[in-house]
Scaffold this motif. Structure first.
Motif, PDB file in Angstrom:
ATOM      1  N   LEU A  57       0.478  -0.745   0.359  1.00 49.73           N
ATOM      2  CA  LEU A  57       0.169   0.419   0.180  1.00 49.73           C
ATOM      3  C   LEU A  57       1.564   0.876   0.193  1.00 49.73           C
ATOM      4  N   THR A  58       2.043   1.500   0.533  1.00 53.59           N
ATOM      5  CA  THR A  58       2.961   2.328   0.726  1.00 53.59           C
ATOM      6  C   THR A  58       3.083   2.710  -0.092  1.00 53.59           C
ATOM      7  N   ALA A  59       4.128   1.311  -0.983  1.00 54.22           N
ATOM      8  CA  ALA A  59       4.702   1.702  -2.798  1.00 54.22           C
ATOM      9  C   ALA A  59       3.747   2.414  -3.362  1.00 54.22           C
ATOM     10  N   LEU A  60       2.836   2.157  -3.344  1.00 60.91           N
ATOM     11  CA  LEU A  60       1.543   2.819  -4.440  1.00 60.91           C
ATOM     12  C   LEU A  60       1.153   3.817  -4.170  1.00 60.91           C
ATOM     13  N   ILE A  61       0.684   4.056  -2.938  1.00 59.59           N
ATOM     14  CA  ILE A  61       1.008   5.620  -2.587  1.00 59.59           C
ATOM     15  C   ILE A  61       1.659   6.557  -2.556  1.00 59.59           C
ATOM     16  N   ALA A  62       2.783   5.911  -2.668  1.00 62.99           N
ATOM     17  CA  ALA A  62       4.914   6.596  -3.040  1.00 62.99           C
ATOM     18  C   ALA A  62       4.263   6.965  -4.176  1.00 62.99           C
ATOM     19  N   GLU A  63       4.304   6.113  -5.160  1.00 58.33           N
ATOM     20  CA  GLU A  63       4.735   6.129  -6.467  1.00 58.33           C
ATOM     21  C   GLU A  63       3.834   7.060  -7.398  1.00 58.33           C
ATOM     22  N   ALA A  64       2.333   6.686  -6.604  1.00 54.77           N
ATOM     23  CA  ALA A  64       1.693   7.528  -7.220  1.00 54.77           C
ATOM     24  C   ALA A  64       2.194   9.184  -7.201  1.00 54.77           C
ATOM     25  N   LEU A  65       1.757   9.410  -6.509  1.00 54.26           N
ATOM     26  CA  LEU A  65       2.623  10.718  -5.660  1.00 54.26           C
ATOM     27  C   LEU A  65       4.007  11.708  -6.504  1.00 54.26           C
ATOM     28  N   LEU A  66       4.338  10.613  -6.968  1.00 57.34           N
ATOM     29  CA  LEU A  66       6.193  11.049  -7.007  1.00 57.34           C
ATOM     30  C   LEU A  66       5.901  11.364  -8.873  1.00 57.34           C
ATOM     31  N   LEU A  67       4.819  10.242  -9.254  1.00 56.86           N
ATOM     32  CA  LEU A  67       4.991  10.187 -10.744  1.00 56.86           C
ATOM     33  C   LEU A  67       3.918  11.781 -10.933  1.00 56.86           C
ATOM     34  N   ALA A  68       3.437  11.837  -9.929  1.00 58.59           N
ATOM     35  CA  ALA A  68       1.565  13.206 -10.671  1.00 58.59           C
ATOM     36  C   ALA A  68       2.747  14.491  -9.949  1.00 58.59           C
ATOM     37  N   TRP A  69       3.653  15.060  -8.968  1.00 59.18           N
ATOM     38  CA  TRP A  69       4.673  15.436  -8.929  1.00 59.18           C
ATOM     39  C   TRP A  69       5.449  15.546 -10.684  1.00 59.18           C
ATOM     40  N   ARG A  70       6.160  14.067 -10.453  1.00 63.01           N
ATOM     41  CA  ARG A  70       7.084  14.773 -11.823  1.00 63.01           C
ATOM     42  C   ARG A  70       6.243  14.386 -12.581  1.00 63.01           C
ATOM     43  N   GLY A  71       5.077  15.139 -12.764  1.00 64.41           N
ATOM     44  CA  GLY A  71       4.827  15.291 -14.255  1.00 64.41           C
ATOM     45  C   GLY A  71       4.019  13.949 -14.991  1.00 64.41           C
ATOM     46  N   ARG A  72       4.363  12.892 -14.798  1.00 65.44           N
ATOM     47  CA  ARG A  72       4.053  11.474 -15.368  1.00 65.44           C
ATOM     48  C   ARG A  72       2.968  10.673 -14.845  1.00 65.44           C
ATOM     49  N   PRO A  73       2.372  10.276 -16.337  1.00 61.44           N
ATOM     50  CA  PRO A  73       1.127   9.435 -16.702  1.00 61.44           C
ATOM     51  C   PRO A  73       1.634   7.968 -14.678  1.00 61.44           C
ATOM     52  N   VAL A  74       0.289   8.352 -14.052  1.00 67.72           N
ATOM     53  CA  VAL A  74       0.401   8.087 -12.856  1.00 67.72           C
ATOM     54  C   VAL A  74      -0.314   6.603 -13.314  1.00 67.72           C
TER      55      VAL A  74
END
Length: 342
Positions: free
Chosen positions: A52-69
């Motif tokens: 769960l932590t990995a999915l949330i952290a990856e999604a937030l970082l991808l959104a912050w970097r402007g990448r397709p989540v």
């Protein structure tokens, strides 16, 4: 022809990143189940928290970097990193330790380097090593004893409420016990401890066999090649045969192979395609180096398992190994050696 972007045709294979990662996750299941049954349901809790932590952290970082989540989440690489870390952490570690470690792996060791394919070090092992160095008390005193059946309610209290484990519920790992006790006892006396069970090490030996079976599945599916796991096990085994022939002095070879995280490291951690060496000859050198380092750190270092540190040290060496083991380029008589450009 000026201005035209001419590229060669490419053939797309049937495999994909998500296909590969899915099989890796599936191959981890037998070992994970054995750990839950043999030690504690804490391994299941670790896994849920880490995923769960990995999915949330990856999604937030991808959104912050402007990448397709969703595009990157579906490749399952974050889940593999989380699963490896969850299997490496003590099953009775507090919940925040698992969350913190997973965030370190995803945020600092993966995404801040650019995401999958750009990280120079194995993210799960970066997180494990940092936790072990920074929080050694929680990383070394929360291993569940295989001969103590801890109720699920008590396990939840230990993980989420900060309750101190009762006497007998936790203990040192078999490698740690043998290394500490062999200085004052004989091998026969040390092995009388219940932690070593009837074969090699209670619970740990079956888990290693399960991870070995999972590794065989990955080899059969051609997701990994034999070079790294075989050379790692050979490097560790040869060192044990050379320097641990007397079991009354040092840890014998069977404990090195089946009483720690050796099979998990050989087939699932060291074979990370991003941070490992890439050529077949390079993989042999890389894997053997990890095996030798595991033995050296286990025998003369302060850390009884050492897989994480051995892998990270060889991650440093992987680019140099690749440079000196480049295969022959098609159309050339021999491969390029060293820093020559011809």
């Amino acid at each position: 022809m000026t201005g035209l972007n001419l590229t060669s045709p490419h053939v797309t294979g049937r495999t994909s990143v998500s296909w590969v990662m899915g099989w890796v996750l599936l191959a981890l299941v037998p070992g994970w189940v054995v750990l839950i049954v043999s030690f504690s349901v804490g391994y299941a809790i670790n896994m849920v928290l880490a995923l769960l932590t990995a999915l949330i952290a990856e999604a937030l970082l991808l959104a912050w970097r402007g990448r397709p989540v969703m595009f990157f989440l579906k490749d399952l690489s974050a889940l593999v990193t989380a699963a490896l870390l969850a299997l490496a952490l003590p099953p009775l570690a507090p919940w925040w330790l698992t969350v913190l470690g997973t965030m370190i792996a995803i945020v600092f060791a993966k995404q801040l380097f650019g995401g999958l394919g750009n990280n120079p070090f194995n993210p799960a092992m970066v997180a494990y090593a940092l936790l072990l160095v920074s929080l050694p008390l929680y990383m070394t005193t929360r291993w569940a004893s295989p001969d103590f059946s801890l109720p699920i309610a008590d396990t939840l209290d230990i993980i989420f409420a900060g309750q101190t484990p009762v006497d007998g519920a936790t203990g040192a790992t078999p490698l740690d016990v043998y290394k500490l006790d062999i200085s004052r006892l004989t091998s026969a006396e040390v092995l009388q401890s219940p932690i070593f069970g009837s074969w090699v090490a209670e619970g740990w030996d079956i888990a290693n066999l399960a991870f070995l079976a999972g590794g065989a599945l990955l080899l059969w599916k051609r997701i990994i090649t034999w070079h790294i796991p075989v050379s790692l096990l050979a490097g560790l085994g040869i060192m044990a045969l050379l320097f641990s022939g007397d079991a009354d002095v040092r840890t014998p070879i069977d404990l090195h192979l089946f009483a720690g995280a050796t099979m998990l490291g050989a087939f699932f951690i060291a074979t990370d395609p991003v941070s490992a060496a890439t050529s077949n000859r390079g993989k042999l050198v890389y894997g053997a180096g990890i095996g030798v380092l595991i033995y050296l750190i286990r025998t003369w270092g302060n850390y009884p398992d050492a897989v994480a540190f051995a892998v990270l040290l060889m991650n440093f060496a992987a680019p140099l190994i690749d440079h000196y083991t480049r295969p022959r380029v098609y159309g050339h008589d021999k491969s390029v050696k060293g820093f020559k450009n011809d």
